[in-house]
Design a protein around this motif. Structure first.
Motif, PDB file in Angstrom:
ATOM      1  N   ILE A 100      34.437  47.165  49.729  1.00 37.79           N
ATOM      2  CA  ILE A 100      34.551  47.607  48.339  1.00 37.79           C
ATOM      3  C   ILE A 100      35.928  47.216  47.828  1.00 37.79           C
ATOM      4  N   TYR A 101      35.963  46.531  46.697  1.00 33.59           N
ATOM      5  CA  TYR A 101      37.236  46.200  46.051  1.00 33.59           C
ATOM      6  C   TYR A 101      37.054  46.267  44.544  1.00 33.59           C
ATOM      7  N   PRO A 102      38.018  46.898  43.842  1.00 29.08           N
ATOM      8  CA  PRO A 102      39.181  47.651  44.352  1.00 29.08           C
ATOM      9  C   PRO A 102      38.743  48.968  44.983  1.00 29.08           C
ATOM     10  N   PRO A 103      39.652  49.675  45.659  1.00 29.01           N
ATOM     11  CA  PRO A 103      39.273  50.949  46.252  1.00 29.01           C
ATOM     12  C   PRO A 103      38.661  51.879  45.206  1.00 29.01           C
ATOM     13  N   PRO A 104      37.601  52.566  45.532  1.00 32.24           N
ATOM     14  CA  PRO A 104      36.938  53.429  44.541  1.00 32.24           C
ATOM     15  C   PRO A 104      37.810  54.601  44.130  1.00 32.24           C
ATOM     16  N   THR A 105      37.696  54.987  42.874  1.00 36.52           N
ATOM     17  CA  THR A 105      38.420  56.156  42.384  1.00 36.52           C
ATOM     18  C   THR A 105      37.606  57.433  42.523  1.00 36.52           C
ATOM     19  N   SER A 106      36.290  57.305  42.614  1.00 31.34           N
ATOM     20  CA  SER A 106      35.454  58.491  42.803  1.00 31.34           C
ATOM     21  C   SER A 106      34.082  58.073  43.311  1.00 31.34           C
ATOM     22  N   LEU A 107      33.376  59.037  43.881  1.00 31.41           N
ATOM     23  CA  LEU A 107      32.011  58.840  44.355  1.00 31.41           C
ATOM     24  C   LEU A 107      31.215  60.083  44.014  1.00 31.41           C
ATOM     25  N   GLU A 108      30.144  59.895  43.250  1.00 26.53           N
ATOM     26  CA  GLU A 108      29.289  61.012  42.890  1.00 26.53           C
ATOM     27  C   GLU A 108      27.880  60.747  43.396  1.00 26.53           C
ATOM     28  N   THR A 109      27.189  61.817  43.717  1.00 23.05           N
ATOM     29  CA  THR A 109      25.805  61.719  44.156  1.00 23.05           C
ATOM     30  C   THR A 109      24.912  62.390  43.127  1.00 23.05           C
ATOM     31  N   ARG A 110      23.952  61.637  42.615  1.00 24.94           N
ATOM     32  CA  ARG A 110      22.978  62.172  41.663  1.00 24.94           C
ATOM     33  C   ARG A 110      21.589  61.927  42.228  1.00 24.94           C
ATOM     34  N   GLY A 111      21.000  62.976  42.791  1.00 28.52           N
ATOM     35  CA  GLY A 111      19.701  62.813  43.437  1.00 28.52           C
ATOM     36  C   GLY A 111      19.818  61.880  44.626  1.00 28.52           C
ATOM     37  N   ASN A 112      19.052  60.781  44.602  1.00 25.91           N
ATOM     38  CA  ASN A 112      19.093  59.795  45.678  1.00 25.91           C
ATOM     39  C   ASN A 112      20.056  58.656  45.396  1.00 25.91           C
ATOM     40  N   LEU A 113      20.865  58.766  44.357  1.00 24.89           N
ATOM     41  CA  LEU A 113      21.708  57.654  43.944  1.00 24.89           C
ATOM     42  C   LEU A 113      23.189  57.968  44.137  1.00 24.89           C
ATOM     43  N   TYR A 114      23.928  56.915  44.497  1.00 25.62           N
ATOM     44  CA  TYR A 114      25.385  56.969  44.499  1.00 25.62           C
ATOM     45  C   TYR A 114      25.891  56.415  43.172  1.00 25.62           C
ATOM     46  N   ASN A 115      26.903  57.065  42.594  1.00 29.51           N
ATOM     47  CA  ASN A 115      27.628  56.521  41.448  1.00 29.51           C
ATOM     48  C   ASN A 115      29.047  56.230  41.918  1.00 29.51           C
ATOM     49  N   LEU A 116      29.311  54.945  42.167  1.00 32.36           N
ATOM     50  CA  LEU A 116      30.601  54.500  42.699  1.00 32.36           C
ATOM     51  C   LEU A 116      31.457  54.007  41.529  1.00 32.36           C
ATOM     52  N   THR A 117      32.632  54.631  41.334  1.00 31.94           N
ATOM     53  CA  THR A 117      33.502  54.285  40.208  1.00 31.94           C
ATOM     54  C   THR A 117      34.701  53.475  40.706  1.00 31.94           C
ATOM     55  N   LEU A 118      34.929  52.320  40.054  1.00 33.83           N
ATOM     56  CA  LEU A 118      36.065  51.463  40.367  1.00 33.83           C
ATOM     57  C   LEU A 118      36.744  51.076  39.062  1.00 33.83           C
ATOM     58  N   GLN A 119      38.036  50.799  39.123  1.00 34.72           N
ATOM     59  CA  GLN A 119      38.789  50.414  37.925  1.00 34.72           C
ATOM     60  C   GLN A 119      39.608  49.166  38.202  1.00 34.72           C
ATOM     61  N   GLY A 120      39.527  48.211  37.271  1.00 32.26           N
ATOM     62  CA  GLY A 120      40.275  46.973  37.404  1.00 32.26           C
ATOM     63  C   GLY A 120      39.640  45.892  36.560  1.00 32.26           C
ATOM     64  N   SER A 121      40.099  44.663  36.748  1.00 31.95           N
ATOM     65  CA  SER A 121      39.534  43.550  36.000  1.00 31.95           C
ATOM     66  C   SER A 121      38.461  42.807  36.785  1.00 31.95           C
ATOM     67  N   SER A 122      38.220  43.210  38.032  1.00 33.33           N
ATOM     68  CA  SER A 122      37.177  42.581  38.845  1.00 33.33           C
ATOM     69  C   SER A 122      36.660  43.586  39.850  1.00 33.33           C
ATOM     70  N   LEU A 123      35.487  43.298  40.401  1.00 35.24           N
ATOM     71  CA  LEU A 123      34.939  44.152  41.458  1.00 35.24           C
ATOM     72  C   LEU A 123      34.155  43.289  42.423  1.00 35.24           C
ATOM     73  N   GLU A 124      34.061  43.778  43.652  1.00 37.30           N
ATOM     74  CA  GLU A 124      33.225  43.154  44.679  1.00 37.30           C
ATOM     75  C   GLU A 124      32.753  44.248  45.618  1.00 37.30           C
ATOM     76  N   VAL A 125      31.442  44.413  45.687  1.00 42.61           N
ATOM     77  CA  VAL A 125      30.833  45.436  46.532  1.00 42.61           C
ATOM     78  C   VAL A 125      29.826  44.750  47.438  1.00 42.61           C
ATOM     79  N   LEU A 126      30.026  44.876  48.753  1.00 44.49           N
ATOM     80  CA  LEU A 126      29.091  44.354  49.739  1.00 44.49           C
ATOM     81  C   LEU A 126      28.388  45.534  50.379  1.00 44.49           C
ATOM     82  N   TYR A 127      27.061  45.470  50.443  1.00 44.75           N
ATOM     83  CA  TYR A 127      26.300  46.616  50.949  1.00 44.75           C
ATOM     84  C   TYR A 127      25.096  46.123  51.721  1.00 44.75           C
TER      85      TYR A 127
END
Length: 281
Positions: A109-136
């Motif tokens: 995960i880039y940039p490092p996440p600022t928060s992680l929320e769980t809504r039912g069966n879903l993750y809400n991953l919050t990141l801040q910056g001008s780019s993102l890259e998430v490998l899962y």
């Protein structure tokens, strides 16, 4: 319906934080961007379909959307992403919300996440910056990735580091403050002592100037004139005494008759009295 409800909640949250750029990316390829006061948007993902732009006319060229109205724009479309990869870049800072099922595990995960929320069966991953890259990975048993618990630990560690850093900064700053105050107090005391010493010396000299007897400094100044000194500057160079001290000694010697003050054309010089006064030296 559950996903639609989550979309509405995120849209409402973006409206409440109006003025900030936010992009919501769903694991199924849906992308929702809320933009304010920007003229371009770099389309995230490939094979764009169902593109809708609310709030402005636009031009879609070379992977970018160019807006005619920049005050407030919402972009909605469906894109495809490489399997296990969500990535994108923008020419400005953005709050990214990545929505994935809770069965996914994350490898990077880039940039490092600022928060992680769980809504039912879903993750809400919050990141801040001008780019993102998430490998899962869709496999919850992936040995190389990390799951919900690991991601929560990562967020907690980041927050803890920030808190610890803040308290360490405050601690060392509070330790430096007494030292600085003590140095300032010592400097003030030194200055006060120096001023007091100068005042005492001046009082002592004033007392000496009122006497009829010559002390060592009086004699030093008088001898310099006997050796050929003619002006105040000559006597200062010859004796090495401070200028103010030599000046007061000269005035005393003139007053007592040991020196004669001469003036001509605005210049002042001194001569040894001939004959010298009948006073002990």
């Amino acid at each position: 319906m559950r996903y639609l409800g989550l979309l509405m909640l995120l849209t409402l949250a973006s409206l409440l934080t109006y003025g900030q750029q936010s992009v919501v990316i769903y694991y199924n390829g849906t992308v929702v961007a809320h933009l304010n006061n920007v003229s371009t948007f770099h389309v995230i993902g490939d094979n764009i379909t169902d593109l809708r732009v609310i709030g402005s006319k636009f031009n879609h060229t070379g992977g970018y959307l160019f807006f005619y109205n920049t005050s407030r724009v919402t972009v909605i479309y469906v894109a495809s992403f490489p399997k296990g990869v969500i990535q994108g870049t923008e020419p400005y800072n953005v709050t990214f919300n990545v929505i994935v099922p809770g069965t996914y595990t994350f490898a990077y995960i880039y940039p490092p996440p600022t928060s992680l929320e769980t809504r039912g069966n879903l993750y809400n991953l919050t990141l801040q910056g001008s780019s993102l890259e998430v490998l899962y990975s869709t496999s919850s048993q992936s040995s190389s990735g990390f799951g919900k618990e690991d991601l929560i630990i990562l967020v907690v560690v980041l927050v803890t580091d920030a808190v610890v850093g803040f308290f360490l900064y405050e601690y060392f700053r509070s330790r430096r403050r007494p030292v600085t105050e003590q140095v300032n107090q010592n400097q003030q005391m030194s200055q006060a002592q120096a001023s007091q010493t100068v005042e005492e010396d001046e009082k002592e000299e004033e007392a000496e100037l009122t006497t009829q007897e010559l002390n060592d400094r009086d004699i030093m100044v008088l001898e310099s004139f006997k050796r050929g000194a003619r002006t105040l500057s000559d006597a200062v160079r010859d004796t090495g005494l401070p200028k103010s001290t030599v000046y007061r000694r000269i005035k005393k010697l003139v007053k007592l008759g040991y020196l004669v003050e001469r003036r001509e054309g605005g210049k002042i010089w001194y001569e040894v009295s001939q004959p010298p006064p009948d006073k002990p030296t």
